[in-house]
Write a protein that holds these residues in place. Structure first.
Motif, mmCIF file in Angstrom:
data_model
loop_
_atom_site.group_PDB
_atom_site.id
_atom_site.type_symbol
_atom_site.label_atom_id
_atom_site.label_comp_id
_atom_site.label_asym_id
_atom_site.label_seq_id
_atom_site.Cartn_x
_atom_site.Cartn_y
_atom_site.Cartn_z
ATOM 1 N N ASN A 1 0.831 -1.205 -0.090
ATOM 2 C CA ASN A 1 0.048 0.070 -0.211
ATOM 3 C C ASN A 1 0.856 1.208 -0.047
ATOM 4 O O ASN A 1 1.649 1.494 1.004
ATOM 5 N N TRP A 2 0.742 1.948 -0.978
ATOM 6 C CA TRP A 2 1.716 3.278 -1.118
ATOM 7 C C TRP A 2 0.660 4.608 -1.308
ATOM 8 O O TRP A 2 -0.664 4.377 -1.718
ATOM 9 N N LEU A 3 1.304 5.788 -0.845
ATOM 10 C CA LEU A 3 0.560 6.928 -1.008
ATOM 11 C C LEU A 3 1.129 7.566 -2.132
ATOM 12 O O LEU A 3 2.355 7.446 -2.199
ATOM 13 N N ALA B 1 -1.406 1.543 7.142
ATOM 14 C CA ALA B 1 -0.617 1.112 8.500
ATOM 15 C C ALA B 1 0.738 2.042 8.486
ATOM 16 O O ALA B 1 1.074 2.436 7.442
ATOM 17 N N PRO B 2 1.211 2.060 9.858
ATOM 18 C CA PRO B 2 2.803 2.958 9.694
ATOM 19 C C PRO B 2 3.803 2.461 8.849
ATOM 20 O O PRO B 2 4.474 3.024 7.981
ATOM 21 N N HIS B 3 3.782 1.032 8.304
ATOM 22 C CA HIS B 3 4.692 0.446 7.534
ATOM 23 C C HIS B 3 4.360 0.910 6.235
ATOM 24 O O HIS B 3 5.299 0.817 5.387
ATOM 25 N N ASP B 4 3.348 1.345 5.622
ATOM 26 C CA ASP B 4 2.702 1.711 4.493
ATOM 27 C C ASP B 4 3.377 3.116 4.146
ATOM 28 O O ASP B 4 3.745 3.449 3.102
ATOM 29 N N ARG C 1 6.943 2.521 3.004
ATOM 30 C CA ARG C 1 6.966 2.145 1.744
ATOM 31 C C ARG C 1 6.851 3.345 0.947
ATOM 32 O O ARG C 1 7.565 3.504 -0.123
ATOM 33 N N THR C 2 5.980 4.304 1.341
ATOM 34 C CA THR C 2 5.723 5.482 0.616
ATOM 35 C C THR C 2 7.038 6.367 0.642
ATOM 36 O O THR C 2 7.209 6.871 -0.487
ATOM 37 N N TYR D 1 9.795 -2.956 -1.802
ATOM 38 C CA TYR D 1 9.209 -1.561 -1.261
ATOM 39 C C TYR D 1 8.883 -0.701 -2.331
ATOM 40 O O TYR D 1 7.948 0.291 -1.955
ATOM 41 N N LEU D 2 9.457 -0.568 -3.446
ATOM 42 C CA LEU D 2 9.236 0.496 -4.448
ATOM 43 C C LEU D 2 7.746 0.029 -5.284
ATOM 44 O O LEU D 2 7.522 0.823 -5.947
ATOM 45 N N GLY D 3 7.698 -1.272 -5.201
ATOM 46 C CA GLY D 3 6.539 -1.646 -6.115
ATOM 47 C C GLY D 3 6.795 -1.775 -7.438
ATOM 48 O O GLY D 3 6.187 -0.903 -8.231
ATOM 49 N N CYS D 4 8.197 -1.739 -7.889
ATOM 50 C CA CYS D 4 8.577 -1.474 -9.585
ATOM 51 C C CYS D 4 7.662 -2.138 -10.291
ATOM 52 O O CYS D 4 7.426 -3.665 -10.136
ATOM 53 N N LYS D 5 7.251 -1.703 -11.453
ATOM 54 C CA LYS D 5 6.555 -2.488 -12.648
ATOM 55 C C LYS D 5 7.438 -2.270 -14.020
ATOM 56 O O LYS D 5 7.948 -1.015 -14.015
#
Length: 320
Positions: A124-126, A256-259, A262-263, A293-297
């Protein structure tokens, strides 16, 4: 005088509750991390409750395989199932080392494989606008809002974990190479890193410290309903509720705080940050963890191998 024949050492194959409690205590005493102790304790207690719920012939590989099927029936993620199986294996090791379990049975339990994890779970990223709005929603004039803004600023701007944020002290903030930083931060697994602190994050922390008159010790304290600071620190649960409360104001679910960690990584990457520097910032041992963590695509519209042009001169002439 004839010596008496010694009876051969016969280890148990059926463990009762006192034996399991003894092995569980041995496992917990061998762990140094409080988080590992908490997770292993929960996993072992779950297994002991399941194992003692009905009579079993012996603690062996077949029983652990049945426990794995039980965990899968609960709908748990593959990582969660594998973590609890690791605790059961550790329990069998300690029971064998203590003379409570046959070493052959412990070796069989060791061969129980975990569940394969197919694919990767979506994080989950912002976006940058959402992160800015989250800070604006947390801001306020009362002392609790000032504290919450400083906490969320550190989570977003520095990518700290909850445990790292709750344990942060005034002495940890120092100047290095003309820039404020959290020096020698001890993170997960005992890894030490230095985290740069952006100017806007430092201003939010200074505003809280001045308002709460925090000069030493842990930076963040509890705030009473009368709006006064008290105590010598906060728990990790307080940080979770702070993030949850700010997310509710934005009508965001499952934040969550861990998101926010990631953001922080993704915003650094989007704004031109190098992967190696982001790895240093987050304190990851493997760069593969940072990539998750970067959610690379993969970008097929503007692929990276189109950026250096044509290398073969004859082809470049034909393209003209």
């Amino acid at each position: 005088m004839r010596k008496r024949n010694r009876r051969p050492l016969c280890r148990k194959i059926v463990l009762k509750l006192p034996d399991l409690d003894h092995a569980k205590s041995a496992v917990l005493n061998s762990l140094s991390s409080p988080h590992s102790r908490r997770n292993y304790k929960f996993a072992m207690e779950q297994f002991i409750t399941w194992y003692c719920s009905e009579p079993r012939l012996s603690l062996n590989r077949s029983v652990v395989l049945r426990f794995r099927l039980y965990l899968e029936s609960l709908g748990l993620a593959a990582g969660t199932v594998n973590q609890r199986l690791a605790a059961v294996r550790r329990l069998a090791y300690e029971a064998a080392d203590s003379g409570l379990l046959s070493p052959e049975l412990a070796a069989g339990i060791r061969r129980v494989k975990g569940v394969k994890q197919l694919g990767a779970r979506t994080g989950n990223w912002l976006t940058q606008d959402q992160a800015r709005l989250l800070l604006e929603k947390a801001d306020g004039e009362d002392l609790r809002s000032v504290r919450d803004l400083a906490m969320i600023s550190l989570l977003l701007g520095c990518g700290l974990r909850r445990a790292e944020l709750s344990a942060l002290t005034v002495e940890d903030l120092q100047i290095r190479q003309g820039h404020w930083a959290i020096v020698d931060l001890v993170g997960k697994g005992g890894h030490v890193r230095t985290v740069p602190v952006p100017t806007w994050v430092k201003q939010a922390v200074d505003r809280w410290r001045e308002s709460a008159k925090v000069t030493a010790g842990r930076i963040f304290r509890a705030v009473s309903r009368h709006g006064t600071p008290w105590g010598e620190g906060i728990s990790e649960n307080v940080i979770w509720y702070v993030v949850r409360r700010s997310a509710d104001r934005m009508q965001l679910e499952h934040l969550a705080p861990h998101d926010l960690r990631r953001t922080c990584a993704k915003l650094c990457h989007v704004n031109g940050g190098e992967l190696e520097q982001i790895q240093f910032l987050l304190g990851h041992v493997s760069v593969l963890t940072t990539e998750r963590y970067l959610g690379c695509k993969q970008d097929l519209e503007e692929p990276v191998n189109d950026r250096f042009g044509c290398l073969f001169s004859r082809l470049s002439v034909n393209l003209r």
